[in-house]
Design a protein around this motif. Structure first.
Motif, PDB file in Angstrom:
ATOM      1  N   LYS A  12    -127.935  -8.629  61.896  1.00  0.00           N
ATOM      2  CA  LYS A  12    -126.714  -7.594  62.190  1.00  0.00           C
ATOM      3  C   LYS A  12    -126.481  -6.886  60.976  1.00  0.00           C
ATOM      4  CE  LYS A  12    -126.785  -9.138  66.393  1.00  0.00           C
ATOM      5  NZ  LYS A  12    -126.973  -8.408  67.702  1.00  0.00           N
ATOM      6  N   LYS A  13    -127.233  -6.046  60.278  1.00  0.00           N
ATOM      7  CA  LYS A  13    -127.174  -5.480  59.082  1.00  0.00           C
ATOM      8  C   LYS A  13    -125.842  -4.418  58.829  1.00  0.00           C
ATOM      9  CE  LYS A  13    -132.011  -5.748  57.315  1.00  0.00           C
ATOM     10  NZ  LYS A  13    -133.113  -5.080  56.813  1.00  0.00           N
ATOM     11  N   PRO A  14    -125.810  -3.800  60.119  1.00  0.00           N
ATOM     12  CA  PRO A  14    -124.512  -2.808  60.127  1.00  0.00           C
ATOM     13  C   PRO A  14    -123.176  -3.499  60.027  1.00  0.00           C
ATOM     14  CG  PRO A  14    -126.270  -2.159  61.560  1.00  0.00           C
ATOM     15  CD  PRO A  14    -126.715  -3.570  61.313  1.00  0.00           C
ATOM     16  N   ASP A  17    -122.670  -4.806  56.449  1.00  0.00           N
ATOM     17  CA  ASP A  17    -122.712  -3.679  55.509  1.00  0.00           C
ATOM     18  C   ASP A  17    -121.054  -3.071  55.635  1.00  0.00           C
ATOM     19  OD1 ASP A  17    -125.212  -3.894  54.498  1.00  0.00           O
ATOM     20  OD2 ASP A  17    -126.097  -2.453  55.813  1.00  0.00           O
ATOM     21  N   LEU A  57    -124.494   2.129  57.128  1.00  0.00           N
ATOM     22  CA  LEU A  57    -126.066   1.747  57.538  1.00  0.00           C
ATOM     23  C   LEU A  57    -126.602   1.869  55.932  1.00  0.00           C
ATOM     24  CD1 LEU A  57    -126.439   4.713  60.276  1.00  0.00           C
ATOM     25  CD2 LEU A  57    -126.188   2.234  60.492  1.00  0.00           C
ATOM     26  N   ARG A  58    -126.033   1.208  55.192  1.00  0.00           N
ATOM     27  CA  ARG A  58    -126.518   1.093  53.860  1.00  0.00           C
ATOM     28  C   ARG A  58    -128.045   0.594  53.490  1.00  0.00           C
ATOM     29  NH1 ARG A  58    -125.575  -2.842  49.942  1.00  0.00           N
ATOM     30  NH2 ARG A  58    -124.454  -3.871  51.420  1.00  0.00           N
ATOM     31  N   ARG A  59    -128.196  -0.672  54.227  1.00  0.00           N
ATOM     32  CA  ARG A  59    -129.321  -1.169  54.107  1.00  0.00           C
ATOM     33  C   ARG A  59    -130.372  -0.829  55.226  1.00  0.00           C
ATOM     34  NH1 ARG A  59    -128.292  -7.640  54.131  1.00  0.00           N
ATOM     35  NH2 ARG A  59    -126.841  -6.890  55.736  1.00  0.00           N
ATOM     36  N   THR A  60    -129.787  -0.137  56.303  1.00  0.00           N
ATOM     37  CA  THR A  60    -130.862   0.206  57.240  1.00  0.00           C
ATOM     38  C   THR A  60    -131.471   1.387  56.773  1.00  0.00           C
ATOM     39  OG1 THR A  60    -129.224  -0.553  59.079  1.00  0.00           O
ATOM     40  CG2 THR A  60    -130.980   0.853  59.824  1.00  0.00           C
ATOM     41  N   TYR A  61    -130.923   2.316  56.474  1.00  0.00           N
ATOM     42  CA  TYR A  61    -131.276   3.534  55.853  1.00  0.00           C
ATOM     43  C   TYR A  61    -130.915   3.753  54.291  1.00  0.00           C
ATOM     44  CZ  TYR A  61    -131.978   4.323  60.681  1.00  0.00           C
ATOM     45  OH  TYR A  61    -132.097   4.027  62.120  1.00  0.00           O
ATOM     46  N   THR A  96    -128.588  -0.474  46.409  1.00  0.00           N
ATOM     47  CA  THR A  96    -129.137  -0.678  47.509  1.00  0.00           C
ATOM     48  C   THR A  96    -130.483  -0.134  47.259  1.00  0.00           C
ATOM     49  OG1 THR A  96    -127.222  -0.483  48.665  1.00  0.00           O
ATOM     50  CG2 THR A  96    -129.190  -0.642  49.936  1.00  0.00           C
TER      51      THR A  96
END
Length: 389
Positions: A12-14, A17, A57-61, A96
């Motif tokens: 659950k990255k969002p 973050d 969404l730092r680690r997603t995009y 990041t």
């Protein structure tokens, strides 16, 4: 349970973050309440949301988020809006991207930080002597964030390599266990073949003799039946001992010792009782050998006598000679039976088992028909490990 919860969070990255972006919003609250931001409250809140919102969404995009917060900061700089607490989002975006898998993109993120430091120094001037210090301070801050992200990238790569190595070692261990199990099953198969083939051959020969003698010589028939009974019990006991190693969770009992050179006398007597004429000789001084080597010697003699019983024909004679010559033991089993004329169904494993056993100890074996008739088995086994080496 803790490990499973951590695995759930990693997926659950969002959410994670957003949790790390929450402190920026909390820091901005006192400035809104105190009115110390220099612009209207609406613009302050809007700027804070535009800077902190993408961090969800730092680690997603990572590259897209850095581009968005850098663009918002650039517009803020051109508009002359004073820096706010939410501008820390630029540093988080640089970290990041630097911690990502691409070194080039991480270096580009560091350059974005340096350019941002120059723009901030140019757009928000302080005293002339303080501009240089401000630029150096902001540049060092951006470089420090980049180095921290690079260190985290290296650490993650190291942890991944350690995990991959652990998984590879675990797979190799499982493969080694499977190979060892297969080798053990092959060994047990050879043992069972030796035991069953020899004892069943003796039982068949004795049963044939008893059927012929039951009407003419009752005593000989009774003796043959006694031999069949004792041989069957012995075969059953050995089969139970060998198959016992395949039982799981079997802690009870100890197994009988494996036969060795000393048991060849009993083997010869047993074969003689079945009606086969056997001559047994030992030449030289017997050398001390390991149990594995003694078992190999016993199985070779047993297999050779079994083959004579099965394929030698009627009134066959066989000689067994053990010759201790220095550092090696020579085993020679010769008979005057059918030899090359004997029937072979092609399903026997005895000769292959002999070769495998002898090869383990660095020896050699030859099994072939004799030129003048009959069959011979000649094996040479080093009696010490250093001789085989």
């Amino acid at each position: 349970m803790v490990a499973s919860g951590w695995e759930w969070l990693r997926g659950k990255k969002p959410l994670v973050d957003a949790f790390f972006a929450l402190p920026i919003l909390l820091i901005a609250v006192p400035s809104v309440l105190g009115g110390s931001y220099g612009i209207t409250a609406q613009r302050y809140v809007l700027l804070t949301v535009l800077l902190t919102g993408p961090l969800v969404l730092r680690r997603t995009y990572p590259r897209t988020v850095l581009a968005v917060v850098a663009l918002v900061s650039f517009v803020q700089c051109l508009a002359g809006v004073p820096p706010v607490q939410a501008n820390i989002a630029v540093l988080m975006g640089i970290y990041t991207v630097a911690a990502g898998p691409s070194f080039r993109w991480g270096l580009s993120a560091a350059l974005v930080g340096v350019v941002g430091a120059g723009l901030a120094t140019w757009r928000y001037p302080t005293e002339p002597d303080g501009r240089k210090g401000t630029f150096i301070m902001l540049t060092v801050l951006a470089a420090g964030v980049y180095v921290l992200g690079l260190h985290m990238r290296t650490r993650r790569a190291y942890l991944r390599s350690v995990e991959e190595r652990a998984e590879r070692l675990e797979r190799e261990r499982d493969n080694e266990v499977k190979v060892a199990m297969a080798a053990e099953r092959a060994r047990i198969a050879r043992e069972l073949h030796d035991v069953v083939a020899h004892n069943v051959s003796v039982i068949v020969v004795q049963a044939d003799g008893a059927s012929y003698a039951i009407d003419t010589d009752v005593n000989r028939a009774r003796q043959a039946l006694d031999t069949i009974s004792s041989t069957g019990r012995m075969a059953l006991a050995e089969m139970r001992r060998l198959l016992g190693v395949l039982r799981e969770d079997d802690d009870a009992g100890t197994y009988a010792p494996q036969p060795g050179v000393a048991e060849i006398d009993d083997l010869v007597e047993q074969v003689r009782a079945s009606g086969l004429a056997v001559a047994y000789e030992v030449h030289g001084t017997p050398a001390a050998m390991s149990e594995g080597r003694q078992l190999t010697v016993f199985r070779i003699v047993q297999e050779a006598l079994t083959n004579t019983l099965k394929h030698g024909g009627p009134r066959v004679r066989v000689s067994v000679r053990l010759r201790y010559a220095g550092d090696a033991l020579e085993i020679r089993v010769e008979d005057d039976g059918r030899g090359a004329a004997a029937f072979d169904d092609g399903r026997g494993h005895g000769l292959a088992g002999m070769r495998e056993r002898v090869t383990v100890y660095g020896g050699d074996v030859r099994a072939a028909p004799r030129p003048g008739g009959g069959f011979e088995v000649v094996a040479r086994i080093p009696v010490r490990e250093e001789v085989a080496a």
